[in-house]
Design a protein around this motif. Structure first.
Motif, PDB file in Angstrom:
ATOM      1  N   VAL A   1      -5.022 -30.872  -9.352  1.00 33.87           N
ATOM      2  CA  VAL A   1      -5.889 -29.689  -9.293  1.00 33.87           C
ATOM      3  C   VAL A   1      -5.079 -28.479  -8.852  1.00 33.87           C
ATOM      4  CG1 VAL A   1      -7.925 -28.663  -8.226  1.00 33.87           C
ATOM      5  CG2 VAL A   1      -7.910 -31.101  -8.794  1.00 33.87           C
ATOM      6  N   ASP A   2      -4.273 -28.673  -7.820  1.00 34.93           N
ATOM      7  CA  ASP A   2      -3.441 -27.571  -7.314  1.00 34.93           C
ATOM      8  C   ASP A   2      -2.463 -27.080  -8.386  1.00 34.93           C
ATOM      9  OD1 ASP A   2      -4.712 -27.866  -4.861  1.00 34.93           O
ATOM     10  OD2 ASP A   2      -3.156 -29.195  -4.052  1.00 34.93           O
ATOM     11  N   ALA A   3      -1.897 -28.021  -9.143  1.00 38.46           N
ATOM     12  CA  ALA A   3      -0.939 -27.649 -10.191  1.00 38.46           C
ATOM     13  C   ALA A   3      -1.624 -26.836 -11.288  1.00 38.46           C
ATOM     14  CB  ALA A   3      -0.295 -28.910 -10.774  1.00 38.46           C
ATOM     15  N   VAL A   4      -2.830 -27.236 -11.658  1.00 39.26           N
ATOM     16  CA  VAL A   4      -3.580 -26.521 -12.691  1.00 39.26           C
ATOM     17  C   VAL A   4      -3.883 -25.095 -12.243  1.00 39.26           C
ATOM     18  CG1 VAL A   4      -5.870 -26.341 -13.736  1.00 39.26           C
ATOM     19  CG2 VAL A   4      -4.603 -28.485 -13.888  1.00 39.26           C
ATOM     20  N   VAL A   5      -4.385 -24.953 -11.033  1.00 44.20           N
ATOM     21  CA  VAL A   5      -4.749 -23.626 -10.538  1.00 44.20           C
ATOM     22  C   VAL A   5      -3.519 -22.732 -10.423  1.00 44.20           C
ATOM     23  CG1 VAL A   5      -5.686 -22.364  -8.560  1.00 44.20           C
ATOM     24  CG2 VAL A   5      -6.804 -24.456  -9.342  1.00 44.20           C
ATOM     25  N   ALA A   6      -2.424 -23.278  -9.906  1.00 48.24           N
ATOM     26  CA  ALA A   6      -1.201 -22.485  -9.754  1.00 48.24           C
ATOM     27  C   ALA A   6      -0.695 -21.997 -11.109  1.00 48.24           C
ATOM     28  CB  ALA A   6      -0.129 -23.312  -9.048  1.00 48.24           C
ATOM     29  N   GLN A   7      -0.687 -22.890 -12.114  1.00 46.86           N
ATOM     30  CA  GLN A   7      -0.210 -22.494 -13.443  1.00 46.86           C
ATOM     31  C   GLN A   7      -1.138 -21.454 -14.076  1.00 46.86           C
ATOM     32  OE1 GLN A   7      -0.771 -25.091 -16.813  1.00 46.86           O
ATOM     33  NE2 GLN A   7       1.351 -24.787 -17.503  1.00 46.86           N
TER      34      GLN A   7
ATOM     35  N   ASP B   1     -15.185 -29.255  -5.661  1.00 50.51           N
ATOM     36  CA  ASP B   1     -15.015 -28.708  -4.319  1.00 50.51           C
ATOM     37  C   ASP B   1     -13.585 -28.225  -4.107  1.00 50.51           C
ATOM     38  OD1 ASP B   1     -16.198 -28.255  -1.637  1.00 50.51           O
ATOM     39  OD2 ASP B   1     -14.674 -29.686  -1.007  1.00 50.51           O
ATOM     40  N   GLN B   2     -12.601 -29.032  -4.525  1.00 53.89           N
ATOM     41  CA  GLN B   2     -11.199 -28.641  -4.379  1.00 53.89           C
ATOM     42  C   GLN B   2     -10.873 -27.448  -5.282  1.00 53.89           C
ATOM     43  OE1 GLN B   2      -8.345 -31.754  -5.168  1.00 53.89           O
ATOM     44  NE2 GLN B   2      -6.580 -30.389  -4.910  1.00 53.89           N
ATOM     45  N   LEU B   3     -11.399 -27.480  -6.485  1.00 54.50           N
ATOM     46  CA  LEU B   3     -11.141 -26.395  -7.432  1.00 54.50           C
ATOM     47  C   LEU B   3     -11.706 -25.077  -6.916  1.00 54.50           C
ATOM     48  CD1 LEU B   3     -10.187 -25.369 -10.206  1.00 54.50           C
ATOM     49  CD2 LEU B   3     -12.390 -26.094 -11.133  1.00 54.50           C
ATOM     50  N   ARG B   4     -12.901 -25.098  -6.385  1.00 56.06           N
ATOM     51  CA  ARG B   4     -13.503 -23.871  -5.867  1.00 56.06           C
ATOM     52  C   ARG B   4     -12.638 -23.258  -4.770  1.00 56.06           C
ATOM     53  NH1 ARG B   4     -19.524 -23.817  -3.280  1.00 56.06           N
ATOM     54  NH2 ARG B   4     -18.453 -25.156  -1.767  1.00 56.06           N
ATOM     55  N   GLY B   5     -12.121 -24.099  -3.894  1.00 55.96           N
ATOM     56  CA  GLY B   5     -11.254 -23.592  -2.830  1.00 55.96           C
ATOM     57  C   GLY B   5      -9.966 -22.991  -3.373  1.00 55.96           C
TER      58      GLY B   5
ATOM     59  N   LEU C   1     -13.571 -16.071 -15.286  1.00 54.23           N
ATOM     60  CA  LEU C   1     -13.479 -17.516 -15.066  1.00 54.23           C
ATOM     61  C   LEU C   1     -14.345 -18.243 -16.084  1.00 54.23           C
ATOM     62  CD1 LEU C   1     -13.825 -17.773 -11.164  1.00 54.23           C
ATOM     63  CD2 LEU C   1     -11.726 -17.625 -12.517  1.00 54.23           C
ATOM     64  N   LYS C   2     -13.827 -19.340 -16.628  1.00 54.92           N
ATOM     65  CA  LYS C   2     -14.598 -20.207 -17.513  1.00 54.92           C
ATOM     66  C   LYS C   2     -14.566 -21.606 -16.919  1.00 54.92           C
ATOM     67  CE  LYS C   2     -15.248 -21.739 -22.282  1.00 54.92           C
ATOM     68  NZ  LYS C   2     -14.958 -21.512 -23.718  1.00 54.92           N
ATOM     69  N   LEU C   3     -15.729 -22.076 -16.454  1.00 51.46           N
ATOM     70  CA  LEU C   3     -15.788 -23.282 -15.641  1.00 51.46           C
ATOM     71  C   LEU C   3     -16.795 -24.286 -16.189  1.00 51.46           C
ATOM     72  CD1 LEU C   3     -15.888 -21.398 -12.214  1.00 51.46           C
ATOM     73  CD2 LEU C   3     -13.876 -22.408 -13.320  1.00 51.46           C
ATOM     74  N   THR C   4     -16.493 -25.548 -15.974  1.00 54.15           N
ATOM     75  CA  THR C   4     -17.423 -26.616 -16.331  1.00 54.15           C
ATOM     76  C   THR C   4     -18.700 -26.469 -15.513  1.00 54.15           C
ATOM     77  OG1 THR C   4     -15.563 -28.092 -16.770  1.00 54.15           O
ATOM     78  CG2 THR C   4     -17.706 -29.124 -16.428  1.00 54.15           C
ATOM     79  N   LEU C   5     -19.840 -26.682 -16.150  1.00 51.99           N
ATOM     80  CA  LEU C   5     -21.110 -26.603 -15.436  1.00 51.99           C
ATOM     81  C   LEU C   5     -21.094 -27.587 -14.262  1.00 51.99           C
ATOM     82  CD1 LEU C   5     -23.259 -26.308 -18.631  1.00 51.99           C
ATOM     83  CD2 LEU C   5     -23.341 -24.674 -16.722  1.00 51.99           C
ATOM     84  N   PRO C   6     -21.316 -27.094 -13.054  1.00 50.59           N
ATOM     85  CA  PRO C   6     -21.143 -27.937 -11.857  1.00 50.59           C
ATOM     86  C   PRO C   6     -22.327 -28.866 -11.607  1.00 50.59           C
ATOM     87  CG  PRO C   6     -21.883 -25.746 -11.213  1.00 50.59           C
ATOM     88  CD  PRO C   6     -21.666 -25.690 -12.715  1.00 50.59           C
ATOM     89  N   ASP C   7     -22.081 -29.906 -10.804  1.00 49.78           N
ATOM     90  CA  ASP C   7     -23.150 -30.840 -10.450  1.00 49.78           C
ATOM     91  C   ASP C   7     -24.111 -30.228  -9.441  1.00 49.78           C
ATOM     92  OD1 ASP C   7     -22.169 -32.703 -12.162  1.00 49.78           O
ATOM     93  OD2 ASP C   7     -21.456 -34.108 -10.645  1.00 49.78           O
TER      94      ASP C   7
ATOM     95  N   TYR D   1     -20.779 -22.042  -8.037  1.00 52.45           N
ATOM     96  CA  TYR D   1     -19.773 -20.989  -8.208  1.00 52.45           C
ATOM     97  C   TYR D   1     -20.357 -19.596  -8.034  1.00 52.45           C
ATOM     98  CZ  TYR D   1     -16.945 -24.791 -10.158  1.00 52.45           C
ATOM     99  OH  TYR D   1     -16.250 -25.962 -10.340  1.00 52.45           O
ATOM    100  N   ARG D   2     -21.490 -19.493  -7.354  1.00 53.09           N
ATOM    101  CA  ARG D   2     -22.170 -18.212  -7.192  1.00 53.09           C
ATOM    102  C   ARG D   2     -21.271 -17.166  -6.536  1.00 53.09           C
ATOM    103  NH1 ARG D   2     -26.362 -15.199  -9.251  1.00 53.09           N
ATOM    104  NH2 ARG D   2     -26.897 -13.603  -7.732  1.00 53.09           N
ATOM    105  N   GLU D   3     -20.424 -17.592  -5.600  1.00 54.31           N
ATOM    106  CA  GLU D   3     -19.558 -16.624  -4.910  1.00 54.31           C
ATOM    107  C   GLU D   3     -18.618 -15.915  -5.877  1.00 54.31           C
ATOM    108  OE1 GLU D   3     -15.879 -18.523  -2.838  1.00 54.31           O
ATOM    109  OE2 GLU D   3     -17.468 -20.040  -2.705  1.00 54.31           O
ATOM    110  N   PHE D   4     -18.256 -16.589  -6.980  1.00 52.84           N
ATOM    111  CA  PHE D   4     -17.349 -15.958  -7.944  1.00 52.84           C
ATOM    112  C   PHE D   4     -18.086 -14.951  -8.833  1.00 52.84           C
ATOM    113  CE2 PHE D   4     -15.000 -20.233  -7.600  1.00 52.84           C
ATOM    114  CZ  PHE D   4     -14.307 -19.785  -6.488  1.00 52.84           C
TER     115      PHE D   4
END
Length: 294
Positions: free
Chosen positions: A151-157, A190-194, A211-217, A222-225
């Motif tokens: 997850v961290d690698a994806v966000v960083a890239q 949860d990790q992705l949001r952080g 941002l384009k995000l998968t519909l969350p459970d 993702y309201r803060e975004f």
């Protein structure tokens, strides 16, 4: 940044159509449309067929700027014309829709439960062409299955490349897709949001992203975004959910709007006449737009 296009995306009521199937996903898109692989014998013929499908969608009367704010396209589509007009210019000048370009070249092999994007060595050249072709922004997709270092690698890239895109005056659509079948989907989210929060908070005042995000459970996860000063809009991808399920989930997430691909073209076939085709497309667009209004 084009202020007219910015205002459409920022304040418009509707959604963004994803017509950006590339080399790997085009055969599946054509098959769902009713064109099997034995109907073409080369990549060139395949792309010509999918462009005809996209052109039919874009020029359909129901494909209207009252409900479609923008369109994400594949590089091949950007380089083609509609009615003798370059696709990006046609979308904006004729249809009133904001054009975006998919820039990634597919996914690398899975590592640590995620797939970053393959290298993009010619990205500067592509971005320069995107500017010349009147694109407003770009889109790039990664894929996450499990929580952890992946997850961290994806966000960083994603954000490293976003900086490159911003340098060309284009708006990046950051798309770290989460596998809807992940057995640990809520942990990933949860990790992705952080991770997204950290990166967004580090952007400069004039650096804006989508941002384009998968519909969350969890509804409104993702309201803060939606309210973040560096985010123009938060888009939802259907991610394999049926259109009905995707719409239902989207309607429960206030401020998010759709950017559906397969769910948008669901039910369209090459054998439909224009009246039938437009009727199916109109119903689809209507339901997606309605779900995007919450």
């Amino acid at each position: 940044m084009d202020s007219g296009k910015y205002n459409v995306i920022r304040a418009g009521t509707g959604f963004i159509a994803a017509l950006d199937q590339s080399g790997g996903s085009t055969p599946k898109a054509l098959k769902l449309y009713g064109i099997n692989e034995d109907a073409y014998s080369s990549e060139e013929e395949m792309f010509e067929l999918v462009h005809k499908m996209r052109r039919r969608i874009i020029t359909s009367p129901s494909f209207d700027c009252d409900e479609i704010l923008g369109v994400i396209m594949f590089e091949d589509t950007m380089d083609r014309d509609i009615g003798g007009i370059p696709t990006g210019e046609y979308l904006w000048n004729v249809k009133g829709m904001v054009p975006f370009l998919k820039i990634d070249k597919g996914l690398a092999e899975e590592t640590d439960g995620a797939q970053v994007m393959k290298p993009l060595p010619d990205l500067d050249d592509l971005l320069a062409r995107a500017v010349s072709k009147k694109m407003f922004g770009t889109k790039m997709r990664s894929f996450i299955k499990l929580p952890g270092q992946g997850v961290d690698a994806v966000v960083a890239q994603q954000f490293a490349i976003a900086q490159q895109i911003l340098g060309f005056g284009l708006v990046p659509i950051v798309e770290p897709e989460v596998d809807i079948h992940s057995p640990r989907k809520t942990e990933v989210e949860d990790q992705l949001r952080g991770g997204l929060r950290t990166e967004l908070d580090q952007l400069k005042e004039d650096q804006l992203v989508i941002l384009k995000l998968t519909l969350p459970d969890t509804d409104d996860f993702y309201r803060e975004f939606v309210e973040h000063p560096r985010v123009i809009r938060v888009l939802a991808l259907s991610g394999g959910y049926s259109r009905a399920e995707a719409n239902a989930r989207l309607a429960r997430n206030r401020g998010m709007i759709a950017s559906f691909s397969r769910a948008l073209t669901e039910g369209l076939t090459v054998t439909q006449n224009d009246v039938e085709f437009d009727a199916v497309l109109a119903e689809t667009i209507g339901t997606i737009a309605e779900a995007s209004r919450t």
